[in-house]
Design a protein around this motif. Structure first.
Motif, PDB file in Angstrom:
ATOM      1  N   LEU A 229      -4.766 -13.336  32.869  1.00  0.00           N
ATOM      2  CA  LEU A 229      -5.002 -13.207  34.306  1.00  0.00           C
ATOM      3  C   LEU A 229      -6.345 -12.525  34.533  1.00  0.00           C
ATOM      4  CD1 LEU A 229      -1.422 -12.024  35.007  1.00  0.00           C
ATOM      5  CD2 LEU A 229      -2.441 -13.829  36.389  1.00  0.00           C
ATOM      6  N   PHE A 230      -7.122 -13.072  35.466  1.00  0.00           N
ATOM      7  CA  PHE A 230      -8.461 -12.554  35.761  1.00  0.00           C
ATOM      8  C   PHE A 230      -8.634 -12.577  37.268  1.00  0.00           C
ATOM      9  CE2 PHE A 230     -13.276 -13.387  35.518  1.00  0.00           C
ATOM     10  CZ  PHE A 230     -13.574 -12.057  35.234  1.00  0.00           C
ATOM     11  N   MET A 231      -8.860 -11.421  37.865  1.00  0.00           N
ATOM     12  CA  MET A 231      -8.957 -11.320  39.322  1.00  0.00           C
ATOM     13  C   MET A 231     -10.367 -10.874  39.711  1.00  0.00           C
ATOM     14  SD  MET A 231      -5.884 -12.194  40.188  1.00  0.00           S
ATOM     15  CE  MET A 231      -5.043 -11.561  41.624  1.00  0.00           C
ATOM     16  N   VAL A 232     -11.020 -11.702  40.527  1.00  0.00           N
ATOM     17  CA  VAL A 232     -12.395 -11.443  40.928  1.00  0.00           C
ATOM     18  C   VAL A 232     -12.604 -12.071  42.304  1.00  0.00           C
ATOM     19  CG1 VAL A 232     -13.294 -13.521  39.796  1.00  0.00           C
ATOM     20  CG2 VAL A 232     -14.802 -11.560  40.082  1.00  0.00           C
ATOM     21  N   GLN A 233     -13.644 -11.643  43.042  1.00  0.00           N
ATOM     22  CA  GLN A 233     -13.933 -12.189  44.372  1.00  0.00           C
ATOM     23  C   GLN A 233     -15.405 -12.561  44.463  1.00  0.00           C
ATOM     24  OE1 GLN A 233     -10.696 -11.615  47.219  1.00  0.00           O
ATOM     25  NE2 GLN A 233     -10.831 -12.815  45.347  1.00  0.00           N
ATOM     26  N   LYS A 234     -15.726 -13.784  44.064  1.00  0.00           N
ATOM     27  CA  LYS A 234     -17.106 -14.282  44.061  1.00  0.00           C
ATOM     28  C   LYS A 234     -17.115 -15.668  44.692  1.00  0.00           C
ATOM     29  CE  LYS A 234     -21.411 -14.970  42.368  1.00  0.00           C
ATOM     30  NZ  LYS A 234     -21.631 -15.174  40.937  1.00  0.00           N
ATOM     31  N   LYS A 235     -17.927 -15.845  45.726  1.00  0.00           N
ATOM     32  CA  LYS A 235     -18.009 -17.116  46.437  1.00  0.00           C
ATOM     33  C   LYS A 235     -18.335 -18.260  45.476  1.00  0.00           C
ATOM     34  CE  LYS A 235     -20.545 -19.302  50.278  1.00  0.00           C
ATOM     35  NZ  LYS A 235     -21.355 -20.314  49.594  1.00  0.00           N
ATOM     36  N   ASP A 236     -17.630 -19.375  45.644  1.00  0.00           N
ATOM     37  CA  ASP A 236     -17.855 -20.604  44.861  1.00  0.00           C
ATOM     38  C   ASP A 236     -17.676 -20.376  43.358  1.00  0.00           C
ATOM     39  OD1 ASP A 236     -18.535 -22.047  47.191  1.00  0.00           O
ATOM     40  OD2 ASP A 236     -20.606 -21.353  47.069  1.00  0.00           O
ATOM     41  N   ALA A 237     -16.782 -19.466  42.985  1.00  0.00           N
ATOM     42  CA  ALA A 237     -16.658 -19.100  41.577  1.00  0.00           C
ATOM     43  C   ALA A 237     -15.844 -20.106  40.770  1.00  0.00           C
ATOM     44  CB  ALA A 237     -16.043 -17.702  41.453  1.00  0.00           C
ATOM     45  N   GLY A 238     -14.584 -20.331  41.169  1.00  0.00           N
ATOM     46  CA  GLY A 238     -13.705 -21.157  40.344  1.00  0.00           C
ATOM     47  C   GLY A 238     -13.576 -20.547  38.959  1.00  0.00           C
ATOM     48  N   THR A 239     -13.624 -21.402  37.934  1.00  0.00           N
ATOM     49  CA  THR A 239     -13.644 -20.901  36.556  1.00  0.00           C
ATOM     50  C   THR A 239     -15.094 -20.683  36.150  1.00  0.00           C
ATOM     51  OG1 THR A 239     -11.633 -22.110  36.012  1.00  0.00           O
ATOM     52  CG2 THR A 239     -12.958 -21.343  34.176  1.00  0.00           C
TER      53      THR A 239
ATOM     54  N   ALA B   6     -19.002  -8.576  41.063  1.00  0.00           N
ATOM     55  CA  ALA B   6     -19.027  -7.166  41.479  1.00  0.00           C
ATOM     56  C   ALA B   6     -18.066  -6.334  40.651  1.00  0.00           C
ATOM     57  CB  ALA B   6     -18.663  -7.061  42.955  1.00  0.00           C
ATOM     58  N   GLY B   7     -16.917  -6.907  40.319  1.00  0.00           N
ATOM     59  CA  GLY B   7     -15.891  -6.195  39.569  1.00  0.00           C
ATOM     60  C   GLY B   7     -14.705  -7.102  39.348  1.00  0.00           C
ATOM     61  N   ALA B   8     -13.772  -6.671  38.492  1.00  0.00           N
ATOM     62  CA  ALA B   8     -12.651  -7.541  38.159  1.00  0.00           C
ATOM     63  C   ALA B   8     -11.519  -6.768  37.501  1.00  0.00           C
ATOM     64  CB  ALA B   8     -13.104  -8.659  37.218  1.00  0.00           C
ATOM     65  N   ASN B   9     -10.333  -7.354  37.581  1.00  0.00           N
ATOM     66  CA  ASN B   9      -9.173  -6.958  36.784  1.00  0.00           C
ATOM     67  C   ASN B   9      -8.940  -8.032  35.734  1.00  0.00           C
ATOM     68  OD1 ASN B   9      -8.533  -4.690  38.285  1.00  0.00           O
ATOM     69  ND2 ASN B   9      -7.047  -5.732  39.573  1.00  0.00           N
ATOM     70  N   PHE B  10      -8.507  -7.613  34.541  1.00  0.00           N
ATOM     71  CA  PHE B  10      -8.223  -8.569  33.465  1.00  0.00           C
ATOM     72  C   PHE B  10      -6.965  -8.121  32.732  1.00  0.00           C
ATOM     73  CE2 PHE B  10      -8.826 -10.340  29.154  1.00  0.00           C
ATOM     74  CZ  PHE B  10      -9.094 -11.661  29.472  1.00  0.00           C
ATOM     75  N   MET B  11      -6.056  -9.070  32.487  1.00  0.00           N
ATOM     76  CA  MET B  11      -4.787  -8.738  31.849  1.00  0.00           C
ATOM     77  C   MET B  11      -4.404  -9.807  30.837  1.00  0.00           C
ATOM     78  SD  MET B  11      -1.001  -8.199  33.596  1.00  0.00           S
ATOM     79  CE  MET B  11      -1.485  -6.785  34.596  1.00  0.00           C
ATOM     80  N   ILE B  12      -3.821  -9.351  29.719  1.00  0.00           N
ATOM     81  CA  ILE B  12      -3.265 -10.256  28.714  1.00  0.00           C
ATOM     82  C   ILE B  12      -1.794  -9.908  28.514  1.00  0.00           C
ATOM     83  CG2 ILE B  12      -3.422 -11.118  26.349  1.00  0.00           C
ATOM     84  CD1 ILE B  12      -6.307  -9.959  26.303  1.00  0.00           C
ATOM     85  N   ILE B  13      -0.944 -10.913  28.586  1.00  0.00           N
ATOM     86  CA  ILE B  13       0.479 -10.757  28.312  1.00  0.00           C
ATOM     87  C   ILE B  13       0.807 -11.621  27.102  1.00  0.00           C
ATOM     88  CG2 ILE B  13       2.835 -11.054  29.206  1.00  0.00           C
ATOM     89  CD1 ILE B  13       1.557 -10.813  32.041  1.00  0.00           C
ATOM     90  N   LYS B  14       1.436 -11.029  26.085  1.00  0.00           N
ATOM     91  CA  LYS B  14       1.788 -11.756  24.858  1.00  0.00           C
ATOM     92  C   LYS B  14       3.282 -11.587  24.609  1.00  0.00           C
ATOM     93  CE  LYS B  14       0.452 -13.848  20.869  1.00  0.00           C
ATOM     94  NZ  LYS B  14       1.724 -14.462  20.485  1.00  0.00           N
ATOM     95  N   ASP B  15       3.966 -12.729  24.494  1.00  0.00           N
ATOM     96  CA  ASP B  15       5.408 -12.738  24.242  1.00  0.00           C
ATOM     97  C   ASP B  15       6.157 -11.849  25.240  1.00  0.00           C
ATOM     98  OD1 ASP B  15       4.966 -14.430  22.047  1.00  0.00           O
ATOM     99  OD2 ASP B  15       4.599 -12.720  20.721  1.00  0.00           O
ATOM    100  N   GLY B  16       5.743 -11.964  26.509  1.00  0.00           N
ATOM    101  CA  GLY B  16       6.424 -11.254  27.584  1.00  0.00           C
ATOM    102  C   GLY B  16       6.047  -9.799  27.751  1.00  0.00           C
ATOM    103  N   ARG B  17       5.094  -9.309  26.973  1.00  0.00           N
ATOM    104  CA  ARG B  17       4.723  -7.897  27.026  1.00  0.00           C
ATOM    105  C   ARG B  17       3.229  -7.760  27.304  1.00  0.00           C
ATOM    106  NH1 ARG B  17       3.488  -3.892  23.077  1.00  0.00           N
ATOM    107  NH2 ARG B  17       3.403  -5.535  21.493  1.00  0.00           N
TER     108      ARG B  17
END
Length: 391
Positions: free
Chosen positions: A366-376, A24-35
């Motif tokens: 980091l990847f945030m999503v809400q889907k039943k039986d999703a896992g990876t 339905a939707g998601a947040n996605f984030m990349i952190i590199k060398d603490g930033r």
């Protein structure tokens, strides 16, 4: 910074997954060398109401709770409060006089389950299945669910004690099986600390790290930020899912009595990033040290013996990995089904919340999503392949 091409690919891949009604939707984030070098949000937290995913959307972590529980146990270890070879029965009496299944029969175990077994999922505890241990766990979860909204809900300690009274799938330490070990670890933290598990986490981890939106339930003023769960539907593509799975209240709208160390937390992507960055920083964040560097090194190392690894190797999508302290550890990038780094570690949740830390690359995803039986999910691997290939 990420190359413009990589950014376009990440945005396109996520949008395609949403358009295809995989998520339905998601947040996605990349952190590199603490930033933080990339953040993107797309899609809906509530399709029916037209409410979009935002940076402060709250997600149910499910099994991404487990590394938090491992951290709590490591804090007790550093303080000399526990020994990893302590029998679980020292803290949870139900684990005395256990039996394990062997050739279809239950036989007394040759040694008791210990904390080390719980951390590495070599305890013989399972989430369910056709053997005697699995049937027992299924029945216990059914009782947990049936009492969830009644006058006598099951507590964290009662659940762990009842688990211990049931049979094990195998002799402690003789194999590997994903299961309820982290729920028992949460109960041990309660028993050792003298606090409810939620109180320990709030005082020792969430408070010091500034994780203000993480816990086992949500106050009323935060509930409007909780993302809905969706499941696959042949006709609609996605439809709303509202069951309380594994004893975790779906709406998170009441104080949890059973505080699941394996599945119970909710959080935001920013709160989760504080936790993952603490691990990447060898146990510290913004001047607060939760764990010592040697402890983090131990916690993020593969913990399985050769014969235990055989049990883990049946998890096809985790080829090239081992397991330790409630997390996957990439041990052979060439065998893995996605690009990655030697020593990379992390975990995901039943509804798709996901993190990975790759110390050799100074990288967190980091990847945030809400889907039943999703896992990876396939989309998770697609996104991380774009990131790793652009390093």
């Amino acid at each position: 910074m990420l190359e413009p091409t990589a950014i376009q690919l990440l945005q396109k891949t996520l949008k395609t997954s949403i358009s295809n009604k995989e998520i339905a939707g998601a947040n996605f984030m990349i952190i590199k060398d603490g930033r933080e070098v990339f953040y993107h949000e797309d899609g809906f937290a509530d399709i029916e109401a037209g409410r979009r995913i935002t940076r402060d959307s709250i997600f149910r972590l499910y099994s991404m709770t487990k590394p938090v529980t491992a951290t709590a146990v490591m804090m007790l270890l550093e303080r000399g409060a526990i020994d990893l070879f302590d029998p679980v029965s020292r803290y949870i009496p139900g684990f005395k006089n256990q039996q394990a299944e062997k050739n279809g029969e239950l036989v007394p175990v040759s040694r008791e389950v210990d904390i080390h077994d719980l951390l590495n999922m070599t305890s013989g505890l399972t989430y369910g299945g056709t053997d005697k241990a699995g049937q027992y766990a299924d029945a216990l979860f059914q009782e947990l669910s049936s009492r969830l909204n009644g006058d006598n809900p099951m507590s964290t300690l009662e659940f762990a004690n009842r688990l211990g009274e049931g049979p094990l799938s195998f002799e402690p330490g003789s194999s590997w099986q994903y299961g309820t070990s982290a729920d028992v670890l949460g109960a041990i933290v309660e028993a050792v600390s003298g606090m409810r598990y939620s109180e320990f986490l709030a005082k020792e981890i969430f408070g010091p790290l500034g994780m203000q939106d993480t816990g086992f339930s949500l106050p009323e003023e935060k509930r409007s930020r909780l993302a809905n769960i969706y499941q696959e539907d042949k006709e609609a593509g996605l439809k709303l899912y509202t069951d309380s799975h594994l004893g975790v209240h779906c709406q998170m709208d009441r104080e949890a009595v059973f505080e699941s160390g394996g599945a119970g937390l909710v959080s935001t992507i920013d709160d989760a990033a504080k936790f993952t960055t603490m691990l990447m920083n060898q146990g510290s964040l913004n001047g607060v040290q939760l764990l010592k560097p040697r402890t983090v090194q131990y916690m993020t190392s593969a913990g399985l013996t050769a014969w235990q690894q055989q049990g883990f190797d049946s998890w096809h999508s985790l080829c090239g990995h081992s397991y330790g302290n409630q997390m996957r550890i990439m041990t052979n990038p060439g065998q893995a089904g996605c690009l990655g780094g030697q020593g990379e570690y992390g975990w995901d949740g039943w509804l798709g919340a996901y993190f990975t830390n790759s110390p050799q690359d100074g990288l967190t995803i980091l990847f945030m999503v809400q889907k039943k039986d999703a896992g990876t999910m396939p989309v998770t691997r697609k996104l991380r392949n774009i990131v790793f290939s652009s390093l």
